[in-house]
Design a protein around this motif. Structure first.
Motif, PDB file in Angstrom:
ATOM      1  N   SER A  95     -48.596 -87.486  71.427  1.00  0.00           N
ATOM      2  CA  SER A  95     -49.104 -86.921  70.170  1.00  0.00           C
ATOM      3  C   SER A  95     -47.993 -86.619  69.166  1.00  0.00           C
ATOM      4  O   SER A  95     -48.240 -86.581  67.972  1.00  0.00           O
ATOM      5  N   ARG A  96     -46.779 -86.385  69.640  1.00  0.00           N
ATOM      6  CA  ARG A  96     -45.668 -86.069  68.737  1.00  0.00           C
ATOM      7  C   ARG A  96     -44.451 -86.897  69.111  1.00  0.00           C
ATOM      8  O   ARG A  96     -44.281 -87.275  70.260  1.00  0.00           O
ATOM      9  N   TYR A  97     -43.602 -87.105  68.114  1.00  0.00           N
ATOM     10  CA  TYR A  97     -42.377 -87.860  68.317  1.00  0.00           C
ATOM     11  C   TYR A  97     -41.208 -87.054  67.777  1.00  0.00           C
ATOM     12  O   TYR A  97     -41.350 -86.333  66.803  1.00  0.00           O
TER      13      TYR A  97
ATOM     14  N   ARG B  86     -34.965 -96.580  69.240  1.00  0.00           N
ATOM     15  CA  ARG B  86     -34.768 -95.130  69.241  1.00  0.00           C
ATOM     16  C   ARG B  86     -35.179 -94.564  67.881  1.00  0.00           C
ATOM     17  O   ARG B  86     -34.862 -95.140  66.846  1.00  0.00           O
ATOM     18  N   ILE B  87     -35.884 -93.438  67.899  1.00  0.00           N
ATOM     19  CA  ILE B  87     -36.281 -92.793  66.645  1.00  0.00           C
ATOM     20  C   ILE B  87     -35.051 -92.128  66.036  1.00  0.00           C
ATOM     21  O   ILE B  87     -34.427 -91.264  66.646  1.00  0.00           O
ATOM     22  N   ALA B  88     -34.717 -92.537  64.815  1.00  0.00           N
ATOM     23  CA  ALA B  88     -33.566 -91.976  64.102  1.00  0.00           C
ATOM     24  C   ALA B  88     -34.000 -90.898  63.114  1.00  0.00           C
ATOM     25  O   ALA B  88     -33.213 -90.017  62.772  1.00  0.00           O
ATOM     26  N   ALA B  89     -35.236 -90.965  62.638  1.00  0.00           N
ATOM     27  CA  ALA B  89     -35.735 -89.979  61.672  1.00  0.00           C
ATOM     28  C   ALA B  89     -37.258 -89.930  61.755  1.00  0.00           C
ATOM     29  O   ALA B  89     -37.909 -90.938  62.055  1.00  0.00           O
ATOM     30  N   VAL B  90     -37.804 -88.749  61.479  1.00  0.00           N
ATOM     31  CA  VAL B  90     -39.258 -88.546  61.472  1.00  0.00           C
ATOM     32  C   VAL B  90     -39.686 -88.129  60.064  1.00  0.00           C
ATOM     33  O   VAL B  90     -38.853 -87.929  59.190  1.00  0.00           O
TER      34      VAL B  90
ATOM     35  N   GLY C 185     -29.584 -94.320  53.396  1.00  0.00           N
ATOM     36  CA  GLY C 185     -30.147 -94.661  52.094  1.00  0.00           C
ATOM     37  C   GLY C 185     -30.827 -93.478  51.440  1.00  0.00           C
ATOM     38  O   GLY C 185     -30.994 -92.429  52.046  1.00  0.00           O
ATOM     39  N   PRO C 186     -31.235 -93.658  50.197  1.00  0.00           N
ATOM     40  CA  PRO C 186     -31.911 -92.571  49.484  1.00  0.00           C
ATOM     41  C   PRO C 186     -33.364 -92.431  49.933  1.00  0.00           C
ATOM     42  O   PRO C 186     -33.927 -93.353  50.514  1.00  0.00           O
ATOM     43  N   GLY C 187     -33.952 -91.312  49.653  1.00  0.00           N
ATOM     44  CA  GLY C 187     -35.359 -91.100  49.929  1.00  0.00           C
ATOM     45  C   GLY C 187     -35.607 -90.359  51.229  1.00  0.00           C
ATOM     46  O   GLY C 187     -34.689 -89.974  51.941  1.00  0.00           O
ATOM     47  N   VAL C 188     -36.898 -90.153  51.514  1.00  0.00           N
ATOM     48  CA  VAL C 188     -37.317 -89.443  52.718  1.00  0.00           C
ATOM     49  C   VAL C 188     -38.350 -90.279  53.457  1.00  0.00           C
ATOM     50  O   VAL C 188     -39.010 -91.137  52.876  1.00  0.00           O
ATOM     51  N   ILE C 189     -38.500 -90.001  54.745  1.00  0.00           N
ATOM     52  CA  ILE C 189     -39.496 -90.689  55.563  1.00  0.00           C
ATOM     53  C   ILE C 189     -40.868 -90.123  55.196  1.00  0.00           C
ATOM     54  O   ILE C 189     -41.060 -88.912  55.207  1.00  0.00           O
TER      55      ILE C 189
END
Length: 132
Positions: free
Chosen positions: A56-58, A78-82, A90-94
């Protein structure tokens, strides 16, 4: 738009095709066989791993199996960002409901740097442990 307001690219079913090695896998009964060099040295081609289906969560740092949007195959990364994190490199957000994945072996990996942030519904499982 401010730097914090920009979003990482989101992968889509019509995303561009990429070439190069990746850690592909054939899923079945909670086991996955790694193929490719993108997760070396942590996982090598031929390793088998146990995968928990659809958690359910990462969290950052977890190794997950996902269905790629640019090719009809699965990959292990591998998860680098959630969601809400800055895009790595780079610029911006997930955006909400997405993760940014990378291979451990960046030189051999086709990952979110190529096909963008991945919708969580494309993540099919989380690695529990390596068997071989």
């Amino acid at each position: 738009m401010s730097r914090a307001g920009r979003r990482c690219p989101i992968s889509s079913p019509t995303g561009r095709r990429t070439k190069g090695p990746s850690s592909c896998c054939a899923a079945g009964s909670g086991f996955v066989r790694v193929s490719g060099a993108s997760m070396q040295p942590h996982l090598i081609s031929g390793d088998r791993v146990i995968v928990a289906r659809r958690p359910s969560r990462y969290a950052r740092g977890e190794v997950v199996v996902l269905t790629r949007t640019d090719l009809p195959e699965q990959a292990i990364k591998r998860i680098a960002a959630v969601a809400g994190d800055r895009c790595p490199g780079g610029p911006g957000v997930i955006p909400p409901g997405h993760v940014f994945v990378l291979g451990d072996n960046l030189r051999a990996s086709v990952d979110s740097r190529h096909f963008g942030a991945v919708p969580q519904e494309r993540v099919t499982g989380r690695m529990i442990r390596r068997l071989t």
